[in-house]
Design a protein around this motif. Structure first.
Motif, PDB file in Angstrom:
ATOM      1  N   HIS A 106       0.825  -1.211   0.000  1.00 53.12           N
ATOM      2  CA  HIS A 106       0.000   0.000   0.000  1.00 53.12           C
ATOM      3  C   HIS A 106       0.863   1.268   0.000  1.00 53.12           C
ATOM      4  CE1 HIS A 106      -3.427   2.579   0.570  1.00 53.12           C
ATOM      5  NE2 HIS A 106      -2.766   3.191   1.539  1.00 53.12           N
ATOM      6  N   PHE A 107       2.058   1.170   0.579  1.00 52.93           N
ATOM      7  CA  PHE A 107       2.915   2.366   0.668  1.00 52.93           C
ATOM      8  C   PHE A 107       4.007   2.385  -0.406  1.00 52.93           C
ATOM      9  CE2 PHE A 107       1.075   1.918   4.925  1.00 52.93           C
ATOM     10  CZ  PHE A 107       0.433   3.143   4.988  1.00 52.93           C
ATOM     11  N   ARG A 108       4.000   1.377  -1.306  1.00 49.07           N
ATOM     12  CA  ARG A 108       4.980   1.366  -2.404  1.00 49.07           C
ATOM     13  C   ARG A 108       4.462   2.216  -3.560  1.00 49.07           C
ATOM     14  NH1 ARG A 108       6.535  -4.735  -1.607  1.00 49.07           N
ATOM     15  NH2 ARG A 108       8.526  -4.438  -0.548  1.00 49.07           N
ATOM     16  N   PRO A 109       5.392   2.786  -4.375  1.00 53.05           N
ATOM     17  CA  PRO A 109       4.936   3.526  -5.554  1.00 53.05           C
ATOM     18  C   PRO A 109       4.178   2.603  -6.511  1.00 53.05           C
ATOM     19  CG  PRO A 109       7.295   3.878  -5.162  1.00 53.05           C
ATOM     20  CD  PRO A 109       6.855   2.780  -4.229  1.00 53.05           C
ATOM     21  N   HIS A 110       3.229   3.168  -7.262  1.00 49.81           N
ATOM     22  CA  HIS A 110       2.483   2.402  -8.268  1.00 49.81           C
ATOM     23  C   HIS A 110       2.550   3.251  -9.550  1.00 49.81           C
ATOM     24  CE1 HIS A 110      -0.461   0.170 -10.373  1.00 49.81           C
ATOM     25  NE2 HIS A 110      -1.116  -0.322  -9.323  1.00 49.81           N
ATOM     26  N   PRO A 111       3.703   3.147 -10.282  1.00 46.99           N
ATOM     27  CA  PRO A 111       3.940   4.084 -11.393  1.00 46.99           C
ATOM     28  C   PRO A 111       2.820   4.108 -12.435  1.00 46.99           C
ATOM     29  CG  PRO A 111       5.915   2.799 -10.920  1.00 46.99           C
ATOM     30  CD  PRO A 111       4.816   2.219 -10.083  1.00 46.99           C
ATOM     31  N   ALA A 112       2.271   2.952 -12.797  1.00 46.58           N
ATOM     32  CA  ALA A 112       1.247   2.948 -13.859  1.00 46.58           C
ATOM     33  C   ALA A 112      -0.011   3.698 -13.406  1.00 46.58           C
ATOM     34  CB  ALA A 112       0.898   1.499 -14.215  1.00 46.58           C
ATOM     35  N   LEU A 113      -0.441   3.428 -12.164  1.00 45.47           N
ATOM     36  CA  LEU A 113      -1.640   4.098 -11.644  1.00 45.47           C
ATOM     37  C   LEU A 113      -1.378   5.604 -11.487  1.00 45.47           C
ATOM     38  CD1 LEU A 113      -4.490   4.048 -10.411  1.00 45.47           C
ATOM     39  CD2 LEU A 113      -3.460   3.349  -8.231  1.00 45.47           C
ATOM     40  N   GLU A 114      -0.199   5.945 -10.991  1.00 47.98           N
ATOM     41  CA  GLU A 114       0.133   7.367 -10.802  1.00 47.98           C
ATOM     42  C   GLU A 114       0.103   8.094 -12.141  1.00 47.98           C
ATOM     43  OE1 GLU A 114       3.801   7.549  -8.453  1.00 47.98           O
ATOM     44  OE2 GLU A 114       2.924   6.057  -7.102  1.00 47.98           O
ATOM     45  N   ALA A 115       0.677   7.456 -13.200  1.00 47.78           N
ATOM     46  CA  ALA A 115       0.705   8.082 -14.528  1.00 47.78           C
ATOM     47  C   ALA A 115      -0.723   8.261 -15.037  1.00 47.78           C
ATOM     48  CB  ALA A 115       1.517   7.215 -15.493  1.00 47.78           C
ATOM     49  N   ARG A 116      -1.568   7.234 -14.835  1.00 43.72           N
ATOM     50  CA  ARG A 116      -2.954   7.311 -15.315  1.00 43.72           C
ATOM     51  C   ARG A 116      -3.705   8.467 -14.632  1.00 43.72           C
ATOM     52  NH1 ARG A 116      -6.654   3.652 -17.466  1.00 43.72           N
ATOM     53  NH2 ARG A 116      -4.837   2.962 -18.626  1.00 43.72           N
ATOM     54  N   LEU A 117      -3.525   8.597 -13.315  1.00 42.65           N
ATOM     55  CA  LEU A 117      -4.238   9.659 -12.592  1.00 42.65           C
ATOM     56  C   LEU A 117      -3.747  11.039 -13.034  1.00 42.65           C
ATOM     57  CD1 LEU A 117      -4.381   8.089  -8.987  1.00 42.65           C
ATOM     58  CD2 LEU A 117      -6.241   8.268 -10.639  1.00 42.65           C
ATOM     59  N   LYS A 118      -2.432  11.125 -13.275  1.00 37.00           N
ATOM     60  CA  LYS A 118      -1.845  12.402 -13.715  1.00 37.00           C
ATOM     61  C   LYS A 118      -2.410  12.790 -15.080  1.00 37.00           C
ATOM     62  CE  LYS A 118       2.618  13.490 -12.364  1.00 37.00           C
ATOM     63  NZ  LYS A 118       4.030  13.125 -12.418  1.00 37.00           N
ATOM     64  N   GLU A 119      -2.371  11.822 -16.023  1.00 37.92           N
ATOM     65  CA  GLU A 119      -2.884  12.081 -17.391  1.00 37.92           C
ATOM     66  C   GLU A 119      -4.334  12.535 -17.369  1.00 37.92           C
ATOM     67  OE1 GLU A 119      -0.424   8.370 -19.096  1.00 37.92           O
ATOM     68  OE2 GLU A 119      -2.592   8.316 -19.445  1.00 37.92           O
ATOM     69  N   LYS A 126      -6.577  13.730 -12.354  1.00 42.53           N
ATOM     70  CA  LYS A 126      -7.192  13.405 -11.049  1.00 42.53           C
ATOM     71  C   LYS A 126      -6.162  13.635  -9.933  1.00 42.53           C
ATOM     72  CE  LYS A 126     -10.727  10.469 -12.902  1.00 42.53           C
ATOM     73  NZ  LYS A 126     -11.098   9.160 -13.376  1.00 42.53           N
ATOM     74  N   ILE A 127      -5.890  14.911  -9.723  1.00 38.76           N
ATOM     75  CA  ILE A 127      -4.773  15.289  -8.840  1.00 38.76           C
ATOM     76  C   ILE A 127      -5.051  14.955  -7.372  1.00 38.76           C
ATOM     77  CG2 ILE A 127      -3.296  17.245  -8.127  1.00 38.76           C
ATOM     78  CD1 ILE A 127      -3.005  16.123 -11.096  1.00 38.76           C
ATOM     79  N   GLU A 128      -6.308  15.139  -6.946  1.00 37.84           N
ATOM     80  CA  GLU A 128      -6.635  14.816  -5.542  1.00 37.84           C
ATOM     81  C   GLU A 128      -6.444  13.316  -5.275  1.00 37.84           C
ATOM     82  OE1 GLU A 128      -7.118  16.725  -2.831  1.00 37.84           O
ATOM     83  OE2 GLU A 128      -6.566  18.277  -4.282  1.00 37.84           O
ATOM     84  N   LEU A 129      -6.877  12.495  -6.243  1.00 42.65           N
ATOM     85  CA  LEU A 129      -6.693  11.045  -6.081  1.00 42.65           C
ATOM     86  C   LEU A 129      -5.210  10.691  -6.092  1.00 42.65           C
ATOM     87  CD1 LEU A 129      -9.500   9.299  -8.196  1.00 42.65           C
ATOM     88  CD2 LEU A 129      -9.260   9.423  -5.716  1.00 42.65           C
ATOM     89  N   LEU A 130      -4.463  11.362  -6.976  1.00 40.78           N
ATOM     90  CA  LEU A 130      -3.013  11.118  -7.048  1.00 40.78           C
ATOM     91  C   LEU A 130      -2.367  11.430  -5.686  1.00 40.78           C
ATOM     92  CD1 LEU A 130      -0.489  10.467  -8.750  1.00 40.78           C
ATOM     93  CD2 LEU A 130      -0.401  12.879  -9.410  1.00 40.78           C
ATOM     94  N   LYS A 131      -2.767  12.577  -5.114  1.00 39.85           N
ATOM     95  CA  LYS A 131      -2.217  12.945  -3.788  1.00 39.85           C
ATOM     96  C   LYS A 131      -2.594  11.896  -2.743  1.00 39.85           C
ATOM     97  CE  LYS A 131      -2.422  17.945  -4.073  1.00 39.85           C
ATOM     98  NZ  LYS A 131      -3.398  18.987  -3.727  1.00 39.85           N
ATOM     99  N   SER A 132      -3.798  11.344  -2.856  1.00 44.90           N
ATOM    100  CA  SER A 132      -4.244  10.389  -1.828  1.00 44.90           C
ATOM    101  C   SER A 132      -3.453   9.083  -1.870  1.00 44.90           C
ATOM    102  CB  SER A 132      -5.750  10.110  -1.965  1.00 44.90           C
ATOM    103  OG  SER A 132      -5.989   9.244  -3.066  1.00 44.90           O
ATOM    104  N   ILE A 133      -2.879   8.756  -3.040  1.00 47.79           N
ATOM    105  CA  ILE A 133      -2.082   7.512  -3.085  1.00 47.79           C
ATOM    106  C   ILE A 133      -0.579   7.783  -2.955  1.00 47.79           C
ATOM    107  CG2 ILE A 133      -3.830   6.225  -4.399  1.00 47.79           C
ATOM    108  CD1 ILE A 133      -1.716   6.416  -6.781  1.00 47.79           C
ATOM    109  N   THR A 134      -0.198   9.049  -2.907  1.00 44.26           N
ATOM    110  CA  THR A 134       1.222   9.405  -2.686  1.00 44.26           C
ATOM    111  C   THR A 134       1.284  10.436  -1.557  1.00 44.26           C
ATOM    112  OG1 THR A 134       0.979  11.064  -4.429  1.00 44.26           O
ATOM    113  CG2 THR A 134       2.014   8.984  -5.068  1.00 44.26           C
TER     114      THR A 134
END
Ligand code: UTP
Length: 299
Positions: free
Chosen positions: A68-81, A84-92
């Motif tokens: 849960h606390f590891r980076p998830h590059p694919a999901l992070e890239a999808r949210l950024k594209e 969905k910045i609030e969701l991105l912040k919630s997972i990082t």
């Protein structure tokens, strides 16, 4: 002036039998409080209190907590594209200054056994312990772990978080008695784990957060198994009492134990009711479920 506290230990290895069958394959520390796992609230409290170095105590089958606390590059890239910045912040949620590591507890011999495994990580610093299944919801602008750190800065001692509790409920908790030494700070003179009615030492229950001296490791090593045949952290901590080295901070905050069914359900309702996006719908659903509850509690 005591040294700055930067380390926290988060025990999250327990079986979670009170929440079976859910916890057979899913760690109870990943139980959601609305939309966030309970342990993320716990780490956020630590970081908001000035902690930068976190050790999770995990056990076999609970790898998902670390994931849960590891980076998830694919999901992070999808949210950024998709913006969905609030969701991105919630997972990082944490900056790169925050280090998260873990050790594995092989034998589940209790909270004391879990904390014992942190000796190498802690070395000779005071450190915080935050139970991974419990949210401490501060009622002021200071997170509860920070309240403990401030009490430690005042006294130089180990500190346990406590909350006032009705006498009939004290038997389920570690309890303390003490005398006031500063605002909301007591010098502890008695501590009993899950006391029988005639053993209750005072009106305060220990509330899932601790600020401990590294001398706890020597005390844990000489602590035999106690109640439930487990190494009880309370049994080690109470050895600090005779030399006046244990304080309690009466917390400004509420404890939500997500490891119990009632705690899990009540916390979710409480947090949902104060979320402006959810409150209306939850109020309506509660009212529909029980007109009696609606009349009593739902505005
Ligand atoms: P609990 O007292 O709630 O015990 O632990 P438990 O075994 O997890 O749950 P129940 O009582 O069977 O339902 C409080 C915290 O200490 C951790 C738990 O993961 C929880 O976050 N813990 C407990 C450990 O890390 N190791 C242990 O051996 C026991």
């Amino acid at each position: 002036m005591p040294r700055r506290i930067t380390k926290a230990v988060i025990p999250a290895a327990g079986f979670g039998t009170r929440m079976l069958p859910f916890t057979k394959a899913v760690p109870k520390e990943l139980i959601p409080l609305v939309d966030k796992p309970v342990i993320q609230y716990v780490l956020e409290e630590a970081v908001d209190s000035g902690i930068t170095d976190i050790l999770l105590i995990l056990s076999e089958g609970k790898e998902a907590v670390l994931n849960h606390f590891r980076p998830h590059p694919a999901l992070e890239a999808r949210l950024k594209e998709s913006g969905k910045i609030e969701l991105l912040k919630s997972i990082t949620p944490f900056s790169s200054d925050v280090k998260i590591s873990c050790v594995w507890q092989e034998e589940l011999d209790g909270l004391g056994g879990a904390v014992k495994l942190a000796e190498e990580f802690v070395k000779d610093d005071f450190f915080a312990v935050l139970l991974g299944d419990t949210v401490l919801d501060s009622t002021c602008d200071i997170p509860v772990t920070r309240q403990l750190i401030e009490a430690h800065e005042l006294t130089g001692n180990s500190v346990v978080a406590v909350e006032k509790m009705a006498v009939e409920l004290l038997g389920s908790y570690g309890c303390i008695g003490g005398i006031p030494v500063a605002e909301s700070v007591l010098l502890v003179n008695a501590m009993v784990e899950k006391p029988l009615p005639h053993e209750v030492p005072g009106e305060f229950a220990v509330a899932s957060r601790y600020l401990l001296s590294p001398e706890i490791f020597a005390l844990l090593k000489s602590t035999p198994r106690g109640k439930a045949n487990e190494i009880q952290l309370t049994d080690a901590i109470k050895q600090l009492i005779p030399s006046n080295r244990l304080n309690a901070r009466i917390i400004s905050g509420h404890r939500h134990d997500l490891g119990s069914k009632a705690g899990f359900l009540a916390a979710n309702i409480a947090f949902a009711l104060r979320d402006p996006k959810l409150a209306g719908a939850i109020n309506q659903k509660l009212a529909a479920l029980s007109p009696e509850i609606a009349a009593k509690f739902v505005k």
